[in-house]
Design an enzyme around this catalytic site. Structure first.
Site, mmCIF file in Angstrom:
data_model
loop_
_atom_site.group_PDB
_atom_site.id
_atom_site.type_symbol
_atom_site.label_atom_id
_atom_site.label_comp_id
_atom_site.label_asym_id
_atom_site.label_seq_id
_atom_site.Cartn_x
_atom_site.Cartn_y
_atom_site.Cartn_z
ATOM 1 N N ARG A 142 0.951 -5.958 -4.886
ATOM 2 C CA ARG A 142 0.923 -6.800 -3.683
ATOM 3 C C ARG A 142 1.380 -8.236 -3.952
ATOM 4 O O ARG A 142 1.244 -9.112 -3.107
ATOM 5 C CB ARG A 142 -0.485 -6.799 -3.078
ATOM 6 C CG ARG A 142 -0.882 -5.429 -2.539
ATOM 7 C CD ARG A 142 -2.188 -5.483 -1.759
ATOM 8 N NE ARG A 142 -2.577 -4.157 -1.294
ATOM 9 C CZ ARG A 142 -2.154 -3.597 -0.157
ATOM 10 N NH1 ARG A 142 -1.338 -4.246 0.636
ATOM 11 N NH2 ARG A 142 -2.555 -2.375 0.179
ATOM 12 N N ASP A 185 0.813 2.594 8.800
ATOM 13 C CA ASP A 185 0.327 2.009 10.050
ATOM 14 C C ASP A 185 1.323 2.156 11.199
ATOM 15 O O ASP A 185 0.953 2.012 12.362
ATOM 16 C CB ASP A 185 0.011 0.524 9.865
ATOM 17 C CG ASP A 185 -1.175 0.310 8.940
ATOM 18 O OD1 ASP A 185 -1.771 1.304 8.503
ATOM 19 O OD2 ASP A 185 -1.499 -0.850 8.660
ATOM 20 N N LYS A 224 8.429 0.970 5.158
ATOM 21 C CA LYS A 224 7.284 1.746 4.681
ATOM 22 C C LYS A 224 5.989 1.236 5.244
ATOM 23 O O LYS A 224 5.717 0.036 5.132
ATOM 24 C CB LYS A 224 7.220 1.649 3.155
ATOM 25 C CG LYS A 224 5.982 2.263 2.528
ATOM 26 C CD LYS A 224 5.268 1.321 1.557
ATOM 27 C CE LYS A 224 4.600 0.193 2.307
ATOM 28 N NZ LYS A 224 3.707 -0.632 1.504
ATOM 29 N N THR A 225 5.204 2.026 5.875
ATOM 30 C CA THR A 225 3.782 1.762 6.161
ATOM 31 C C THR A 225 3.207 2.900 6.991
ATOM 32 O O THR A 225 3.797 3.305 7.997
ATOM 33 C CB THR A 225 3.514 0.425 6.895
ATOM 34 O OG1 THR A 225 2.155 0.440 7.360
ATOM 35 C CG2 THR A 225 4.402 0.203 8.108
ATOM 36 N N GLY A 243 0.805 -1.227 0.000
ATOM 37 C CA GLY A 243 0.000 0.000 0.000
ATOM 38 C C GLY A 243 0.830 1.267 0.000
ATOM 39 O O GLY A 243 1.982 1.271 0.425
ATOM 40 N N LYS A 284 -24.150 19.387 19.625
ATOM 41 C CA LYS A 284 -25.197 18.365 19.704
ATOM 42 C C LYS A 284 -24.842 17.020 19.078
ATOM 43 O O LYS A 284 -25.702 16.140 19.028
ATOM 44 C CB LYS A 284 -26.491 18.897 19.088
ATOM 45 C CG LYS A 284 -26.403 19.210 17.608
ATOM 46 C CD LYS A 284 -27.745 19.751 17.095
ATOM 47 C CE LYS A 284 -27.632 20.076 15.613
ATOM 48 N NZ LYS A 284 -28.787 20.770 15.066
ATOM 49 N N ASP A 308 5.742 -7.638 5.568
ATOM 50 C CA ASP A 308 5.746 -8.753 4.629
ATOM 51 C C ASP A 308 6.776 -8.555 3.517
ATOM 52 O O ASP A 308 7.519 -9.480 3.177
ATOM 53 C CB ASP A 308 4.369 -8.890 3.968
ATOM 54 C CG ASP A 308 3.480 -9.860 4.718
ATOM 55 O OD1 ASP A 308 3.939 -10.408 5.746
ATOM 56 O OD2 ASP A 308 2.339 -10.059 4.290
#
Lengths: 574, 574
Positions: free
Chosen positions: A166, A226, A223-224, A102, A263, A197
């Protein structure tokens, strides 16, 4: 300059359409201004440097098994760049680079870092960009990168310079394909830019090439968005900084909206499937009323009912304080941390795979009581998502479940019950949000721009130094860029094994949120205050110029022991 | 300085908690840096000025009826501020200000503009901030605004300085309440910051006060992110610029993601219920592949099937070009423009109000064939939204219908059909987004910051000049701020009447997207190119510093006849 098509080599030209799309593209003023944004480099690159060895390494777990899986690479030391004359020649190299998995902001800068290193230190080198991820390596689909080709992507978001994919290099045939391409191109090295991975895969390729006596070395890059690929020597993965800042801008805006309107409770689901780093970082940046951290939910073995009650409790307490609004952050992967939800999903998968779902609902009798009870309290739209959204194997698609809506409706039901017994007197109104894709491809922050450039530059140096099976590691990130350290960490040292189909598979363990780590502890010490008082911060849009533009994220700085950035600028009128 | 509670007057102190929330708040570095952002003023304010009259005005429609409804105000001329010695004294005034309706970035700057005008030109004046919208006027809930009170809100998003509300002053009792409060506070004037409805209400209040011989004048200010409150003298409503830039940042990021990933069609729904200005502006800023403009859909009498087919056609054409991804913009109010959907909703409202909906689906027999057919092709989740999400009157909540998901699934079904007959060979994957709340309360752009400040400053001048029933109008917005013109436009000149319950009601007509206006024509001339080629622009996050920071939006500049900003910076490699 040559027109775009002549910039591509033979293989590239056939599929050049998407590759050259940026070149014919229209740039906004901000994109444009970023092209020439000057990037500092760590000072080690300012004068001659050499690579020295750190201590020998082991594995994150099961070192004996890792040693068996990586006989050539296991145990090698970390590499550190230090000033000094090197024995390496500056002769030309042939290097490949690939983006895997990704998107994350900054990927283009890793590539331009490698490219600039080769131009600077190994004149006459060639950089091949493999297209569409690892499949590009296997199929030999690549483009020869040139200064003109790279320029439009400098400091730009996205992965479209060479695109990503991927696919994995897994079977013996696939390894052989990669070998053939490496030999055909006479590759001295390959840089794999990817997550856990992809870096595991990079290490397997490094081992394979070495075992086959190929000269091709392999270096990984972390890289990520996340943020779950990190270790002591790799303090963060790139993209995390930018993505969190983009989400925090949006969350901050929603907070101001919540306070102005007075609200709504806003339920915000944030990307980040496995670990809750993004949600935690966004909480540190914005101070929401409630933040659910998957690792905390799992550690305390909370059920969905517990989580619902916790939210409803805070809402009731806030009602007493006169606040009928708030902001709640939810990590995308939350339900993976709730065992009973996992149980329900696994039962549904079996029922849907094996039998027929009758309209009258008799199929529900197959659920165990706990799962049936959970299913029945789910809102109809979520029930539909569970029953209808299946992947090609017929399984429930957990990532498609709108957890924020699920929780919102469960909280609404709970508050309705409390209302009937006089424990709640307000009218609950929820708004749900999912902040995801818009964070993966934003213009990289100054931090990610510089960090990625240094990662790429370092990867080039490691390859020139003959290193393989390392992940590019840039450290001392709390200091100005010139003081950053550069080196490489053995990928095997990040690994453990998992048993799959009776075999040991190497895996880089995802770095989860540590409940005794500084970022979570900071959050835990403040969450009570944030829940009842409104300590909202609105970080605003990422700025590229000005004092605040170079600041890294809280998670990184807290993990590095730098607390100053979290000292709060409380603007009391005094 | 005094602590916060002492800054509030009696009425304010009781509900001071939310009002003072910003004071105890934590500011991000960007928020902080915006506090002292210097604001230029139109040059007319640099030296003595006077107010001169323009020509007499009429109404947007039915002038006779408007004249009857506004006997004191109808026909008054526009006001224009010009250099020159004025006869007005600079004596102290008592002025009230109220925020009405939904948030829009810049509201706080209108208030600080009024405040600074009074401080500068009418020393000793008092500015009352009515709290929580028009209800604050009726109930006499207010806070006395001071420099310290206002400071933390300068150039900040949100409406939380005094909050807003959606109440209207409608009944004779409510007008009387407003009169009592105006008299009690001895108000010389009132500024109503709001959209079309609120400005209509402001004009009714101005007429009422004048008929009652009160000295209280009423001036309106054009606020709405939707951009549908404008006329020749009021070139734009504030908030539109910032909101569109925030949405365009997100859309631009999604575009880069789409191009990098190469496998998703992103369906993006954008806030903006009635008119499609936001969607059009975002299209001009980002160049998506498909943009649905409600006014165009209505003008061409398109059915949902037509719209679905149009999208599917573009997807099929893009498949032939090798592009299996794209970005589609959808205005929130789209379904209001599709007659058959309106028909279905109205039938559902009747069925649900009058009878029982049986589980077996017999109730569907009550639908006319066209509605039944439409209902049956809707995805189950949308059917649920139609059947389950009802407002307190039992009606379908159109704003809650996730139009982007509805269209996405209808397109998916259509493509599935085409696949079976060999007209489409790809695998369609959609991603849906709604960009809404995060745009309403962002930090105002430099344009909105300056525009709002000038609107407020101008409103102060109009009140001091004894004007009533005007809307503050700042013009020549394509030029630098110092060259902007300042004045007031008669609210009655924006009005038409609607017949409701046998009576004529005055309404300010929403300004819809004009299909022969410059913004739409620009879009129409490019949409074919954008649909097949990828001309994506990623505007990036709003910058507050730098050359690009002061640029206004395309819609405004095109309507002003300034084309230059749309000249594209195509970065061919040459």
């Amino acid at each position: 300059m040559a027109p775009p098509s002549q910039l591509l080599n033979g293989a590239g030209a056939t599929a050049g359409k998407s590759i050259t799309s940026r070149m014919a593209s229209v740039y906004s003023e901000v994109q444009n201004s970023r092209l020439d944004h000057p990037l500092a480099l760590p000072s080690v690159f300012r004068s001659p440097f050499k690579i020295v060895d750190g201590p020998a390494s082991s594995a994150a777990g099961n070192p004996d098994e890792i040693a068996k899986l990586f006989p050539s690479l296991f145990g090698q030391p970390s590499a550190i760049l230090v000033p000094g004359e090197s024995n390496e020649s500056g002769s030309a190299l042939k290097i490949g680079v690939v983006l895997s998995g990704g998107q994350a902001p900054g990927g283009h800068n890793v590539i331009s870092g490698i490219f600039d290193y080769l131009q600077e230190c190994c004149k006459g080198s060639t950089l091949y960009g493999f297209k569409g991820g690892p499949a590009g390596i296997m199929k030999g689909k690549y483009v020869v990168l040139t200064p003109d080709y790279i320029y439009p992507y400098r400091n730009q978001g996205g992965f479209d310079m060479i695109c990503s994919g991927r696919d994995k290099i897994e079977t013996p045939e696939q390894f052989k394909q990669a070998e053939d391409v490496a030999m055909k191109l006479d590759l001295d090295g390959l840089v794999v830019i990817g997550g856990d991975d992809s870096n595991t895969n990079a290490c397997l390729l490094a081992e394979y090439f070495r075992s086959r006596k190929l000269k091709t070395r392999v270096i990984g890059c972390p890289k990520t968005i996340d943020g779950d690929l990190k270790c002591k020597e790799v303090p963060t993965s790139f993209g995390f900084d930018t993505a969190c800042k983009i989400y925090s801008e949006q969350i901050g805006n929603v907070m101001i909206d919540a306070r102005s309107t007075g609200k709504y409770y806003h339920f915000v689901r944030l990307m980040g499937r496995a670990a809750s780093h993004i949600t935690l970082e966004c909480a540190l940046q914005t101070h929401p009323n409630i933040t659910l951290i998957g690792e905390e939910v799992a550690s305390e073995k909370l059920t969905s009912k517990n989580v619902t009650n916790y939210i409803a409790d805070v809402i009731c307490k806030r009602e007493c304080l006169g606040y009928n609004y708030g902001v709640i952050l939810i990590p995308e992967g939350l339900i993976d941390f709730i065992p009973e939800v996992q149980q329900l999903i696994s039962e549904l998968n079996e029922i849907l795979a094996s039998g027929i779902v009758d309209e009258s609902g008799k199929w529900k009798e197959k659920l165990i009581p706990q799962s049936l009870q959970l299913f029945e309290i789910l809102p109809p739209a979520i029930q539909d998502q569970l029953m209808l959204e299946r992947d090609p194997h017929g399984n429930v698609q957990v990532a498609k479940i709108e957890t924020e809506k699920m929780l919102m409706q469960m909280v609404e039901s709970e508050l309705e019950k409390r209302k009937q017994v006089g424990q709640y007197a307000c009218h609950f109104k929820g708004q749900s949000h999912f902040f995801g894709y818009e964070g993966r491809c934003g213009l990289p922050s100054n931090f990610d721009s510089s960090y990625c450039y240094a990662l790429g530059y370092g990867a080039g140096a490691l390859l020139q130094g003959g290193k393989s099976g390392l992940i590019s590691s840039v450290g001392n990130l709390g200091a100005p860029v010139v003081e950053w350290t550069v080196g490489g960490t053995p990928l095997t040292s990040l690994m453990d094994v998992e048993r799959r189909h009776g075999k040991f598979k190497p895996v880089i363990k995802k770095a989860m949120v540590e409940l005794d780590g500084a970022p979570f502890k900071k959050f835990a010490s403040l969450k009570e205050e944030w829940s009842l008082q409104n300590r909202y911060i609105s970080p605003g849009p990422i700025q590229f110029v000005g004092a605040e533009a170079d600041r890294a994220n809280h998670t990184l700085l807290l993990e590095l022991g730098i607390q100053g950035t979290l000292e709060l600028m409380i603007r009391w009128l005094e």
